[in-house]
Design a protein around this motif. Sequence first.
Motif, PDB file in Angstrom:
ATOM      1  N   ILE A  78       6.567  21.617   4.816  1.00 59.04           N
ATOM      2  CA  ILE A  78       7.016  20.319   4.340  1.00 59.04           C
ATOM      3  C   ILE A  78       5.961  19.305   4.768  1.00 59.04           C
ATOM      4  CG2 ILE A  78       9.486  20.828   4.325  1.00 59.04           C
ATOM      5  CD1 ILE A  78       9.675  19.381   7.030  1.00 59.04           C
ATOM      6  N   SER A  79       5.793  18.264   3.968  1.00 57.78           N
ATOM      7  CA  SER A  79       4.816  17.246   4.320  1.00 57.78           C
ATOM      8  C   SER A  79       5.287  15.872   3.865  1.00 57.78           C
ATOM      9  CB  SER A  79       3.444  17.576   3.720  1.00 57.78           C
ATOM     10  OG  SER A  79       3.516  17.745   2.328  1.00 57.78           O
ATOM     11  N   TYR A  80       4.707  14.871   4.481  1.00 53.39           N
ATOM     12  CA  TYR A  80       4.989  13.468   4.173  1.00 53.39           C
ATOM     13  C   TYR A  80       3.646  12.756   4.098  1.00 53.39           C
ATOM     14  CZ  TYR A  80       6.021   8.557   5.051  1.00 53.39           C
ATOM     15  OH  TYR A  80       6.065   7.197   4.960  1.00 53.39           O
ATOM     16  N   ASN A  81       3.460  11.907   3.076  1.00 53.56           N
ATOM     17  CA  ASN A  81       2.223  11.130   3.036  1.00 53.56           C
ATOM     18  C   ASN A  81       2.486   9.688   2.644  1.00 53.56           C
ATOM     19  OD1 ASN A  81       1.988  10.718   0.164  1.00 53.56           O
ATOM     20  ND2 ASN A  81       1.017  12.709  -0.067  1.00 53.56           N
ATOM     21  N   HIS A  82       1.491   8.876   2.954  1.00 52.38           N
ATOM     22  CA  HIS A  82       1.482   7.472   2.572  1.00 52.38           C
ATOM     23  C   HIS A  82       0.158   7.199   1.880  1.00 52.38           C
ATOM     24  CE1 HIS A  82       2.299   3.183   2.677  1.00 52.38           C
ATOM     25  NE2 HIS A  82       1.062   3.002   3.118  1.00 52.38           N
ATOM     26  N   VAL A  83       0.218   6.657   0.668  1.00 59.01           N
ATOM     27  CA  VAL A  83      -0.978   6.298  -0.090  1.00 59.01           C
ATOM     28  C   VAL A  83      -1.047   4.778  -0.141  1.00 59.01           C
ATOM     29  CG1 VAL A  83      -2.152   6.457  -2.315  1.00 59.01           C
ATOM     30  CG2 VAL A  83      -0.857   8.414  -1.460  1.00 59.01           C
ATOM     31  N   SER A  84      -2.202   4.221   0.248  1.00 60.85           N
ATOM     32  CA  SER A  84      -2.365   2.778   0.347  1.00 60.85           C
ATOM     33  C   SER A  84      -3.825   2.418   0.112  1.00 60.85           C
ATOM     34  CB  SER A  84      -1.947   2.329   1.744  1.00 60.85           C
ATOM     35  OG  SER A  84      -2.323   0.996   2.008  1.00 60.85           O
ATOM     36  N   ASN A  85      -4.076   1.183  -0.325  1.00 70.42           N
ATOM     37  CA  ASN A  85      -5.466   0.771  -0.516  1.00 70.42           C
ATOM     38  C   ASN A  85      -5.997  -0.048   0.656  1.00 70.42           C
ATOM     39  OD1 ASN A  85      -4.818  -2.026  -0.931  1.00 70.42           O
ATOM     40  ND2 ASN A  85      -4.375  -1.612  -3.076  1.00 70.42           N
ATOM     41  N   ALA A  86      -5.281  -0.117   1.754  1.00 66.10           N
ATOM     42  CA  ALA A  86      -5.712  -0.824   2.962  1.00 66.10           C
ATOM     43  C   ALA A  86      -6.027  -2.290   2.677  1.00 66.10           C
ATOM     44  CB  ALA A  86      -6.903  -0.125   3.610  1.00 66.10           C
ATOM     45  N   SER A  87      -5.321  -2.865   1.713  1.00 64.83           N
ATOM     46  CA  SER A  87      -5.454  -4.275   1.325  1.00 64.83           C
ATOM     47  C   SER A  87      -6.825  -4.647   0.757  1.00 64.83           C
ATOM     48  CB  SER A  87      -5.107  -5.189   2.507  1.00 64.83           C
ATOM     49  OG  SER A  87      -3.754  -5.017   2.860  1.00 64.83           O
ATOM     50  N   ILE A  88      -7.527  -3.680   0.162  1.00 67.95           N
ATOM     51  CA  ILE A  88      -8.784  -4.020  -0.517  1.00 67.95           C
ATOM     52  C   ILE A  88      -8.524  -4.481  -1.946  1.00 67.95           C
ATOM     53  CG2 ILE A  88     -10.239  -2.527   0.899  1.00 67.95           C
ATOM     54  CD1 ILE A  88     -10.236  -0.502  -1.393  1.00 67.95           C
ATOM     55  N   GLY A  89      -7.326  -4.264  -2.451  1.00 66.98           N
ATOM     56  CA  GLY A  89      -6.947  -4.697  -3.799  1.00 66.98           C
ATOM     57  C   GLY A  89      -6.196  -6.017  -3.763  1.00 66.98           C
ATOM     58  N   ASP A  90      -5.856  -6.516  -4.944  1.00 65.82           N
ATOM     59  CA  ASP A  90      -5.105  -7.761  -5.047  1.00 65.82           C
ATOM     60  C   ASP A  90      -3.705  -7.619  -4.439  1.00 65.82           C
ATOM     61  OD1 ASP A  90      -7.235  -8.937  -6.348  1.00 65.82           O
ATOM     62  OD2 ASP A  90      -6.449  -8.466  -8.348  1.00 65.82           O
ATOM     63  N   LYS A  91      -3.174  -6.422  -4.523  1.00 63.91           N
ATOM     64  CA  LYS A  91      -1.884  -6.133  -3.905  1.00 63.91           C
ATOM     65  C   LYS A  91      -1.965  -4.754  -3.274  1.00 63.91           C
ATOM     66  CE  LYS A  91       0.207  -4.555  -8.211  1.00 63.91           C
ATOM     67  NZ  LYS A  91       1.355  -4.641  -9.080  1.00 63.91           N
ATOM     68  N   ASN A  92      -1.038  -4.482  -2.373  1.00 64.49           N
ATOM     69  CA  ASN A  92      -1.048  -3.213  -1.652  1.00 64.49           C
ATOM     70  C   ASN A  92       0.388  -2.760  -1.378  1.00 64.49           C
ATOM     71  OD1 ASN A  92      -1.850  -0.973  -0.181  1.00 64.49           O
ATOM     72  ND2 ASN A  92      -2.161  -2.118   1.697  1.00 64.49           N
ATOM     73  N   PRO A  93       1.112  -2.319  -2.428  1.00 60.31           N
ATOM     74  CA  PRO A  93       2.497  -1.920  -2.210  1.00 60.31           C
ATOM     75  C   PRO A  93       2.635  -0.575  -1.494  1.00 60.31           C
ATOM     76  CG  PRO A  93       1.901  -1.510  -4.477  1.00 60.31           C
ATOM     77  CD  PRO A  93       0.732  -2.219  -3.836  1.00 60.31           C
ATOM     78  N   GLY A  94       1.637   0.291  -1.621  1.00 64.77           N
ATOM     79  CA  GLY A  94       1.706   1.603  -1.005  1.00 64.77           C
ATOM     80  C   GLY A  94       2.759   2.490  -1.642  1.00 64.77           C
ATOM     81  N   ALA A  95       2.711   3.756  -1.305  1.00 72.94           N
ATOM     82  CA  ALA A  95       3.688   4.724  -1.811  1.00 72.94           C
ATOM     83  C   ALA A  95       3.920   5.787  -0.747  1.00 72.94           C
ATOM     84  CB  ALA A  95       3.182   5.374  -3.098  1.00 72.94           C
ATOM     85  N   ASN A  96       5.180   6.086  -0.478  1.00 72.39           N
ATOM     86  CA  ASN A  96       5.573   7.116   0.481  1.00 72.39           C
ATOM     87  C   ASN A  96       6.122   8.311  -0.280  1.00 72.39           C
ATOM     88  OD1 ASN A  96       5.154   5.473   2.891  1.00 72.39           O
ATOM     89  ND2 ASN A  96       6.850   4.277   2.091  1.00 72.39           N
ATOM     90  N   SER A  97       5.655   9.494   0.088  1.00 74.27           N
ATOM     91  CA  SER A  97       6.069  10.703  -0.636  1.00 74.27           C
ATOM     92  C   SER A  97       6.387  11.824   0.336  1.00 74.27           C
ATOM     93  CB  SER A  97       4.951  11.162  -1.580  1.00 74.27           C
ATOM     94  OG  SER A  97       4.547  10.112  -2.432  1.00 74.27           O
TER      95      SER A  97
END
Length: 166
Positions: free
Chosen positions: A138-157
């Motif tokens: 089983i795994s869990y990840n977080h995808v994010s742009n580290a605030s280099i974009g105009d917005k950074n909502p991220g995604a948890n999976s």
Amino acid sequence: MSFKKLIIILTIFFTATRLLAAENSSHQYNFFTGNFDFSDDKQAAMLFGIQHQNENLERDTFLGNISPITGGFITENSAAYVYTGFEWNVDMGALTFTPSFAPGLYFKGDGKDLGHVLEFKSEIQFSYDLSENSKIGISYNHVSNASIGDKNPGANSYMFNLIKNF
């Protein structure tokens, strides 16, 4: 990028990797499925992916066993993420703890807008040995742009993994 194009690119990449590898090499493939962005009710979607690790490239360091990884996933909303990075394998007997970090390219398709094409994936995985060449996990990840974009909502999976050595 369409789903067909992504599948073709990943197939070519993984086939080329296998053909160019030494005969005695050991390749690990992690096939996974789960729920992309489960914490956002409006954007949650099923995901399917594959990750490759060439165990000939792993290195023992002062941090432990580190290995490069390459992979990608696609969601039911045609969002896609392709990445390359590294994982740290912590062997605990029949159980393995594997944190990883991988920058990559995100294509939103009809899915969630994460704010930038460059995104960073941080992941933790626990896997259990089924046999010498197979594990489930089983795994869990977080995808994010580290605030280099105009917005950074991220995604948890979260994902369920089948890991196979070839």
